[in-house]
Design a protein around this motif. Structure first.
Motif, PDB file in Angstrom:
ATOM      1  N   VAL A  96       0.835  -1.199   0.000  1.00 32.71           N
ATOM      2  CA  VAL A  96       0.000   0.000   0.000  1.00 32.71           C
ATOM      3  C   VAL A  96       0.872   1.253   0.000  1.00 32.71           C
ATOM      4  O   VAL A  96       2.002   1.243   0.483  1.00 32.71           O
ATOM      5  N   PRO A  97       0.346   2.365  -0.533  1.00 29.88           N
ATOM      6  CA  PRO A  97       1.061   3.645  -0.478  1.00 29.88           C
ATOM      7  C   PRO A  97       0.967   4.250   0.920  1.00 29.88           C
ATOM      8  O   PRO A  97       0.287   3.716   1.805  1.00 29.88           O
ATOM      9  N   THR A  98       1.610   5.395   1.089  1.00 29.06           N
ATOM     10  CA  THR A  98       1.723   6.000   2.417  1.00 29.06           C
ATOM     11  C   THR A  98       1.218   7.438   2.407  1.00 29.06           C
ATOM     12  O   THR A  98       1.553   8.224   1.510  1.00 29.06           O
ATOM     13  N   VAL A  99       0.429   7.789   3.424  1.00 30.86           N
ATOM     14  CA  VAL A  99       0.004   9.170   3.623  1.00 30.86           C
ATOM     15  C   VAL A  99       1.160   9.930   4.257  1.00 30.86           C
ATOM     16  O   VAL A  99       1.619   9.588   5.350  1.00 30.86           O
ATOM     17  N   THR A 100       1.628  10.969   3.581  1.00 31.24           N
ATOM     18  CA  THR A 100       2.779  11.739   4.064  1.00 31.24           C
ATOM     19  C   THR A 100       2.450  13.212   4.294  1.00 31.24           C
ATOM     20  O   THR A 100       3.309  13.970   4.749  1.00 31.24           O
ATOM     21  N   GLY A 101       1.222  13.638   3.964  1.00 38.84           N
ATOM     22  CA  GLY A 101       0.838  15.035   4.137  1.00 38.84           C
ATOM     23  C   GLY A 101      -0.666  15.178   4.125  1.00 38.84           C
ATOM     24  O   GLY A 101      -1.401  14.183   4.070  1.00 38.84           O
ATOM     25  N   PRO A 102      -1.169  16.419   4.176  1.00 40.45           N
ATOM     26  CA  PRO A 102      -2.625  16.630   4.190  1.00 40.45           C
ATOM     27  C   PRO A 102      -3.286  16.061   2.936  1.00 40.45           C
ATOM     28  O   PRO A 102      -2.777  16.208   1.822  1.00 40.45           O
ATOM     29  N   ILE A 103      -4.431  15.424   3.122  1.00 41.58           N
ATOM     30  CA  ILE A 103      -5.171  14.816   2.014  1.00 41.58           C
ATOM     31  C   ILE A 103      -6.001  15.887   1.312  1.00 41.58           C
ATOM     32  O   ILE A 103      -6.832  16.559   1.925  1.00 41.58           O
ATOM     33  N   ARG A 104      -5.762  16.028   0.015  1.00 35.61           N
ATOM     34  CA  ARG A 104      -6.557  16.949  -0.813  1.00 35.61           C
ATOM     35  C   ARG A 104      -6.715  16.343  -2.203  1.00 35.61           C
ATOM     36  O   ARG A 104      -5.842  15.610  -2.657  1.00 35.61           O
ATOM     37  N   ARG A 105      -7.798  16.691  -2.872  1.00 35.40           N
ATOM     38  CA  ARG A 105      -7.967  16.255  -4.269  1.00 35.40           C
ATOM     39  C   ARG A 105      -7.173  17.169  -5.192  1.00 35.40           C
ATOM     40  O   ARG A 105      -7.189  18.379  -5.035  1.00 35.40           O
ATOM     41  N   LYS A 106      -6.528  16.580  -6.176  1.00 31.90           N
ATOM     42  CA  LYS A 106      -5.886  17.365  -7.229  1.00 31.90           C
ATOM     43  C   LYS A 106      -6.934  17.870  -8.219  1.00 31.90           C
ATOM     44  O   LYS A 106      -6.725  18.869  -8.905  1.00 31.90           O
ATOM     45  N   GLY A 107      -8.050  17.174  -8.282  1.00 30.69           N
ATOM     46  CA  GLY A 107      -9.132  17.486  -9.206  1.00 30.69           C
ATOM     47  C   GLY A 107     -10.076  16.305  -9.239  1.00 30.69           C
ATOM     48  O   GLY A 107      -9.944  15.367  -8.442  1.00 30.69           O
TER      49      GLY A 107
END
Length: 344
Positions: A96-107
């Motif tokens: 799995v990938p890793t959350v490294t910062g605030p979650i936001r949509r790019k679009g």
């Protein structure tokens, strides 16, 4: 009444992705892949129509996986920083990938395939998104620290996506929460709050799908440990019944779920799983009808929607669509019976 639908994923064509696998790699690259994803989406819609499905979906043809397909267009996630971790309470391991910062949509994430599906069917359209709790259980976290905080961050971006899907013309937005069948106390503590945040402000129909997983060995082995009755729903259904979510999609066919547990969903639409996704044996219309009749002992026909137990992504395409045809035929049989009763 008894409008049929699918839980979510369908097998992809072999020219798009490697068949017979969950997390199947793409067979095409670049711009050709983008075009092929939309072609497969339209094909899935048309094949559902041919099978007689009333409320069709995109079949998740443009996503490698129902969770990670959504994560791919978010900021705050490092896909190069992979971790092997146990998911669904260590039922199986996944990279799995890793959350490294605030979650936001790019679009927008799923706009293109939602528009393609909407443009090519006159039937009601359902679109599935991963639920916040299930996302949290399918990703490593090095930023938020608390699972409930991470889940609420994902709920916010899911809500943005769901509102845009509704604006495109999606009739039903469904959030997939298999984690609700694993972390039952947490559903009451924070899982339902994050799910309702994801669905906040939607005027289309909202649904939550809770099952016992894809028909893969890890899930089949886990089911074998659950005893003679699977009663996980007993703890979560009352929480869902008190929520604003309109529909609940659940596993029923060839399971050990006591069918009377759906009484706990009084007031909700029930998407009853009449198709076993863990078996390549194609149900007969009579078998589907038998499951529907059992469910009708506890749910009014206008509140019951015959469905598949779960997604069908790892299944052979011929088998999957034969099962959908049986689903439609079985529902028609019971509709005819109910019509005769009304006339009589």
């Amino acid at each position: 009444m008894l409008k049929t639908t699918i839980a979510g994923s369908l097998p992809k064509p072999s020219w798009l992705a490697e068949p017979g696998r969950l997390w199947a790699p793409w067979q095409i690259e670049g711009a050709r892949l983008d075009e092929a994803k939309l072609d497969a989406t339209v094909l899935a819609v048309k094949l559902q129509e041919d099978a007689g499905i009333d409320i069709v979906g995109d079949g998740e043809q443009a996503r490698v996986h129902f969770v990670h397909g959504f994560l791919a267009n978010l900021d705050g996630i490092d896909f190069d920083k992979k971790t092997i971790m146990g998911i669904r309470n260590n039922r199986y391991d996944a990279e799995v990938p890793t959350v490294t910062g605030p979650i936001r949509r790019k679009g927008p994430v799923h706009d293109r395939e939602a528009r393609a599906a909407r443009a090519h069917t006159g039937r009601k359209l359902k679109f599935t998104l991963p639920g916040p709790m299930t996302i949290v259980d399918t990703i490593a976290d090095e930023h938020y620290g608390r699972r409930e905080d991470l889940a609420m961050a994902f709920a916010a971006v899911l809500n943005e996506e769901a509102r845009e899907l509704e604006a495109v013309g999606v009739d039903v937005v469904q959030f997939d929460e298999p984690a609700f069948n694993v972390y039952m106390p947490q559903v009451r503590e924070w899982g339902m709050a994050t799910l309702e945040r994801a669905a906040e402000g939607l005027t289309c129909t909202t649904a939550v799908h809770i099952c016992y997983g894809y028909g893969i060995k890890a899930n089949i082995d886990w089911k074998a440990t659950l005893g003679g009755q699977w009663r996980q729903y007993e703890e979560t259904f009352p929480v869902i019944a008190a929520s604003k979510i309109d529909q609940v999609s659940l596993e029923c066919a060839n399971s050990k779920v006591p069918i009377d547990l759906i009484r706990l969903l009084d007031g909700k639409d029930v998407l009853v799983g009449c198709i076993d996704v863990a078996s390549d044996s194609v149900e007969s219309p009579e078998q589907v009808a038998a499951t529907i009749r059992e469910a009708l002992k506890f749910v009014a026909p206008e509140k019951l929607y015959p469905c598949t137990n779960c997604g069908m992504a790892p299944m052979g395409r011929d088998i999957a669509y034969a099962k959908l045809a049986a689903l439609s035929a079985g529902a028609r049989m019971v509709c005819e019976e109910l019509g005769k009763e009304t006339v009589g």
